[in-house]
Design a protein around this motif. Sequence first.
Motif, PDB file in Angstrom:
ATOM      1  N   THR A 105      58.434  45.127  46.808  1.00 15.52           N
ATOM      2  CA  THR A 105      57.688  46.158  46.299  1.00 15.52           C
ATOM      3  C   THR A 105      56.413  45.767  46.544  1.00 15.52           C
ATOM      4  N   ALA A 106      55.266  46.802  46.811  1.00 12.39           N
ATOM      5  CA  ALA A 106      53.989  46.675  46.856  1.00 12.39           C
ATOM      6  C   ALA A 106      53.226  46.918  45.498  1.00 12.39           C
ATOM      7  N   GLU A 107      52.279  46.271  45.410  1.00 14.99           N
ATOM      8  CA  GLU A 107      51.443  46.254  43.972  1.00 14.99           C
ATOM      9  C   GLU A 107      49.923  46.217  44.153  1.00 14.99           C
ATOM     10  N   GLY A 108      49.347  46.902  43.655  1.00 17.70           N
ATOM     11  CA  GLY A 108      47.816  47.292  43.891  1.00 17.70           C
ATOM     12  C   GLY A 108      47.057  46.968  42.632  1.00 17.70           C
ATOM     13  N   PRO A 109      46.065  46.587  42.567  1.00 14.65           N
ATOM     14  CA  PRO A 109      45.271  46.435  41.179  1.00 14.65           C
ATOM     15  C   PRO A 109      44.684  47.918  40.822  1.00 14.65           C
ATOM     16  N   SER A 110      44.660  48.031  39.624  1.00 17.01           N
ATOM     17  CA  SER A 110      43.865  49.023  38.761  1.00 17.01           C
ATOM     18  C   SER A 110      43.053  48.706  37.682  1.00 17.01           C
ATOM     19  N   PRO A 111      42.491  49.603  37.266  1.00 15.62           N
ATOM     20  CA  PRO A 111      41.903  49.201  35.961  1.00 15.62           C
ATOM     21  C   PRO A 111      42.792  48.765  34.688  1.00 15.62           C
ATOM     22  N   ALA A 112      43.907  49.554  34.787  1.00 19.08           N
ATOM     23  CA  ALA A 112      45.064  49.386  34.142  1.00 19.08           C
ATOM     24  C   ALA A 112      45.941  48.321  34.144  1.00 19.08           C
ATOM     25  N   MET A 166      44.339  37.750  41.278  1.00 18.91           N
ATOM     26  CA  MET A 166      43.282  38.826  41.986  1.00 18.91           C
ATOM     27  C   MET A 166      43.278  40.201  41.160  1.00 18.91           C
ATOM     28  N   VAL A 167      44.392  40.543  40.805  1.00 18.31           N
ATOM     29  CA  VAL A 167      44.571  41.748  39.965  1.00 18.31           C
ATOM     30  C   VAL A 167      43.620  41.484  38.496  1.00 18.31           C
ATOM     31  N   ALA A 168      43.635  40.207  38.231  1.00 16.18           N
ATOM     32  CA  ALA A 168      42.507  40.144  36.940  1.00 16.18           C
ATOM     33  C   ALA A 168      41.087  40.203  37.298  1.00 16.18           C
ATOM     34  N   VAL A 169      40.786  39.945  38.245  1.00 13.89           N
ATOM     35  CA  VAL A 169      39.366  40.111  39.094  1.00 13.89           C
ATOM     36  C   VAL A 169      39.053  41.230  38.889  1.00 13.89           C
ATOM     37  N   VAL A 170      39.893  42.268  39.386  1.00 13.48           N
ATOM     38  CA  VAL A 170      39.706  43.685  39.496  1.00 13.48           C
ATOM     39  C   VAL A 170      39.398  44.161  37.855  1.00 13.48           C
ATOM     40  N   ARG A 171      40.458  43.788  37.147  1.00 16.30           N
ATOM     41  CA  ARG A 171      40.294  44.577  35.882  1.00 16.30           C
ATOM     42  C   ARG A 171      39.048  43.842  35.145  1.00 16.30           C
ATOM     43  N   ARG A 172      38.888  42.711  35.215  1.00 15.21           N
ATOM     44  CA  ARG A 172      37.555  42.174  34.699  1.00 15.21           C
ATOM     45  C   ARG A 172      36.281  42.747  35.091  1.00 15.21           C
ATOM     46  N   GLU A 173      36.144  43.051  36.347  1.00 15.03           N
ATOM     47  CA  GLU A 173      34.797  43.591  36.705  1.00 15.03           C
ATOM     48  C   GLU A 173      34.687  45.063  37.022  1.00 15.03           C
ATOM     49  N   TRP A 174      35.771  46.036  36.644  1.00 10.68           N
ATOM     50  CA  TRP A 174      35.973  47.434  36.741  1.00 10.68           C
ATOM     51  C   TRP A 174      34.797  47.795  35.859  1.00 10.68           C
ATOM     52  N   ARG A 175      34.236  48.970  36.021  1.00 13.16           N
ATOM     53  CA  ARG A 175      33.061  49.666  35.336  1.00 13.16           C
ATOM     54  C   ARG A 175      33.240  51.049  35.508  1.00 13.16           C
ATOM     55  N   GLY A 176      33.410  51.987  34.400  1.00 16.67           N
ATOM     56  CA  GLY A 176      33.327  53.293  34.427  1.00 16.67           C
ATOM     57  C   GLY A 176      34.624  53.917  35.259  1.00 16.67           C
ATOM     58  N   LEU A 177      34.466  55.263  35.509  1.00 18.05           N
ATOM     59  CA  LEU A 177      35.500  55.969  36.440  1.00 18.05           C
ATOM     60  C   LEU A 177      35.827  55.264  37.690  1.00 18.05           C
ATOM     61  N   SER A 178      34.608  55.014  38.626  1.00 18.73           N
ATOM     62  CA  SER A 178      34.811  54.565  39.779  1.00 18.73           C
ATOM     63  C   SER A 178      35.038  53.023  40.019  1.00 18.73           C
ATOM     64  N   GLY A 179      34.725  52.364  39.008  1.00 17.29           N
ATOM     65  CA  GLY A 179      34.861  50.885  39.045  1.00 17.29           C
ATOM     66  C   GLY A 179      33.437  50.192  39.296  1.00 17.29           C
ATOM     67  N   GLY A 180      32.401  50.860  39.798  1.00 20.18           N
ATOM     68  CA  GLY A 180      31.226  50.305  39.793  1.00 20.18           C
ATOM     69  C   GLY A 180      31.053  49.176  41.062  1.00 20.18           C
ATOM     70  N   GLY A 181      29.821  48.800  40.998  1.00 18.04           N
ATOM     71  CA  GLY A 181      29.549  48.126  42.188  1.00 18.04           C
ATOM     72  C   GLY A 181      29.856  46.520  42.276  1.00 18.04           C
ATOM     73  N   ARG A 182      30.630  46.277  41.069  1.00 23.80           N
ATOM     74  CA  ARG A 182      30.856  44.691  41.085  1.00 23.80           C
ATOM     75  C   ARG A 182      32.010  44.340  41.415  1.00 23.80           C
ATOM     76  N   ILE A 183      33.099  45.346  41.599  1.00 30.37           N
ATOM     77  CA  ILE A 183      34.232  44.925  42.072  1.00 30.37           C
ATOM     78  C   ILE A 183      34.420  44.251  43.351  1.00 30.37           C
ATOM     79  N   TRP A 184      33.966  44.984  44.346  1.00 31.83           N
ATOM     80  CA  TRP A 184      34.046  44.579  45.918  1.00 31.83           C
ATOM     81  C   TRP A 184      33.425  43.190  46.066  1.00 31.83           C
TER      82      TRP A 184
END
Length: 198
Positions: A105-112, A166-184
């Motif tokens: 299985t492959a898993e990728g992070p998302s805001p959800a 790593m998924v938790a980092v993405v969820r914590r930093e995600w802002r708005g619809l596009s994720g914002g500039g903090r994620i990467w």
Amino acid sequence: MTTDGALARLIRSAADRPAAAEAEVCDLCAAPVAGEHAHLYDTGRQELCCVCGPCSVLFAGSGAGDGHYRLVPRRRVRLPHLDTAVLGVPVGLVFFVPRADGTVTAEGPSPAGAMRWEVDADPWKQLAETCPQLAGVEPEVEALLVNTVHGLDHHWIVPVDDCYRMVAVVRREWRGLSGGGRIWPAVERFFEDLTERP
């Protein structure tokens, strides 16, 4: 604790490590656990469990727990460049988990949380032929973690709990619809902080 529960704890831990560390307990015996602690993979429920040091020792052997629980290893190995595009997953930040039944299985992070795809076994086998270390990835408890976003070239064999961090980092930093500039920048710091461990 379910995998989502593990994810929630990791997010809390990343946001407020001292408070989370005080609140966390072993899912087997309820003893307090440190901020950095071991995890078991419950093969029946397909979820991660937090465990204290003494309980983790009980499951260190391959036959321990009658195979119901598997201790998540600590090993991290940085790999050379891999052509993971052959696996057919259309994202650059993803982890691949081989399963005990031979599937991947492959898993990728998302805001959800983590998104999930099934990967064909044949491309995985072909990739493993180009990188023999992949053949040694322990099913369910280790993963191939990849980050090729923004031209990066990170390929690691890691414990699955690293993937959920790593998924938790993405969820914590995600802002708005596009994720914002903090994620990467946060994701890049996560990969910079990974260190090889035997």
